[in-house]
Design an enzyme around this catalytic site. Sequence first.
Site, PDB file in Angstrom:
ATOM      1  N   ALA A  36       0.979  -1.318   0.121  1.00  0.00           N
ATOM      2  CA  ALA A  36      -0.047  -0.161  -0.268  1.00  0.00           C
ATOM      3  C   ALA A  36       0.747   1.439   0.205  1.00  0.00           C
ATOM      4  O   ALA A  36       2.051   1.148   0.447  1.00  0.00           O
ATOM      5  CB  ALA A  36      -0.785   0.231   0.989  1.00  0.00           C
ATOM      6  N   THR A  37       0.642   2.422  -0.688  1.00  0.00           N
ATOM      7  CA  THR A  37       1.183   3.458  -0.800  1.00  0.00           C
ATOM      8  C   THR A  37       1.195   4.258   0.626  1.00  0.00           C
ATOM      9  O   THR A  37       2.410   4.640   1.115  1.00  0.00           O
ATOM     10  CB  THR A  37       0.134   4.337  -1.858  1.00  0.00           C
ATOM     11  OG1 THR A  37       0.452   4.062  -2.964  1.00  0.00           O
ATOM     12  CG2 THR A  37       1.188   5.117  -1.972  1.00  0.00           C
ATOM     13  N   GLU A  45       8.938   8.000   5.421  1.00  0.00           N
ATOM     14  CA  GLU A  45       9.486   8.494   7.191  1.00  0.00           C
ATOM     15  C   GLU A  45      10.675   7.942   7.746  1.00  0.00           C
ATOM     16  O   GLU A  45      10.817   8.601   8.573  1.00  0.00           O
ATOM     17  CB  GLU A  45       8.161   8.962   7.274  1.00  0.00           C
ATOM     18  CG  GLU A  45       7.213  10.061   6.748  1.00  0.00           C
ATOM     19  CD  GLU A  45       6.456  11.177   7.252  1.00  0.00           C
ATOM     20  OE1 GLU A  45       6.728  11.937   7.625  1.00  0.00           O
ATOM     21  OE2 GLU A  45       5.191  10.046   7.699  1.00  0.00           O
ATOM     22  N   GLY A  64       7.492  15.414  10.418  1.00  0.00           N
ATOM     23  CA  GLY A  64       7.359  15.162   9.245  1.00  0.00           C
ATOM     24  C   GLY A  64       6.423  16.819   8.573  1.00  0.00           C
ATOM     25  O   GLY A  64       5.291  17.195   9.686  1.00  0.00           O
ATOM     26  N   HIS A  71       5.072   6.776  -6.542  1.00  0.00           N
ATOM     27  CA  HIS A  71       5.240   5.181  -6.000  1.00  0.00           C
ATOM     28  C   HIS A  71       5.110   4.502  -7.500  1.00  0.00           C
ATOM     29  O   HIS A  71       2.824   4.273  -8.252  1.00  0.00           O
ATOM     30  CB  HIS A  71       3.932   5.049  -5.598  1.00  0.00           C
ATOM     31  CG  HIS A  71       4.362   3.532  -4.632  1.00  0.00           C
ATOM     32  ND1 HIS A  71       2.905   2.967  -3.671  1.00  0.00           N
ATOM     33  CD2 HIS A  71       4.530   2.699  -5.370  1.00  0.00           C
ATOM     34  CE1 HIS A  71       3.105   1.482  -3.500  1.00  0.00           C
ATOM     35  NE2 HIS A  71       3.595   0.805  -4.012  1.00  0.00           N
ATOM     36  N   THR A  72       5.798   4.098  -8.342  1.00  0.00           N
ATOM     37  CA  THR A  72       5.714   3.424  -9.762  1.00  0.00           C
ATOM     38  C   THR A  72       5.852   2.143  -9.711  1.00  0.00           C
ATOM     39  O   THR A  72       5.225   1.556 -11.194  1.00  0.00           O
ATOM     40  CB  THR A  72       6.410   4.361 -10.142  1.00  0.00           C
ATOM     41  OG1 THR A  72       7.862   3.599  -9.539  1.00  0.00           O
ATOM     42  CG2 THR A  72       6.529   5.204 -10.705  1.00  0.00           C
ATOM     43  N   ARG A 116      10.935  17.530   7.403  1.00  0.00           N
ATOM     44  CA  ARG A 116      10.683  17.261   8.659  1.00  0.00           C
ATOM     45  C   ARG A 116      11.567  18.884   8.831  1.00  0.00           C
ATOM     46  O   ARG A 116      11.741  19.957   8.362  1.00  0.00           O
ATOM     47  CB  ARG A 116      11.764  16.620   8.927  1.00  0.00           C
ATOM     48  CG  ARG A 116      10.950  15.069   8.730  1.00  0.00           C
ATOM     49  CD  ARG A 116      12.053  13.958   8.817  1.00  0.00           C
ATOM     50  NE  ARG A 116      11.437  13.671  10.663  1.00  0.00           N
ATOM     51  CZ  ARG A 116      10.130  12.949  10.992  1.00  0.00           C
ATOM     52  NH1 ARG A 116       9.670  12.349   9.925  1.00  0.00           N
ATOM     53  NH2 ARG A 116       9.617  13.159  11.654  1.00  0.00           N
TER      54      ARG A 116
END
Length: 138
Positions: A36-37, A45, A64, A71-72, A116
């Site tokens: 999952a993205t 992170e 953050g 996401h490829t 951040r």
Amino acid sequence: MSSGTVPPGLRGALTRAVADADTARSMGSGDLDVLATPRLLAWCEAATVAALGERLGPGRTSVGTRVQLEHTRATPLGGSVEVTAELVHVDGRLLRFEVAAADAEGALVASGQVTRVVVDRDRFLARLQRADRQDSGA
């Protein structure tokens, strides 16, 4: 408050296997059993936090504030990814990282940036508690 002894070039890395809880189906971000993205973003992170290690000093942490992630490539359940982060820009308290993820074969899965900001832990939490009290009418 500046970032102190946080020089550009710091690197962090982690490797994770895609488990059931990491899939788009489990996280509600899709209906496939692939990474999952949102989970990949959390791992990116985590790599930035690993890059900083203990460099921020006592009483300080980073939060953050901005993410850009492409996401490829899908990673199947049971596959693994190595996530890397490199600190590329420091401007006072602002820290910008380049992040990337590659699968076990070395193919690029994702890339982007995570920003951040260095904060004083106690002051940050105190502000959060004040805001919560104001929101609840206390």
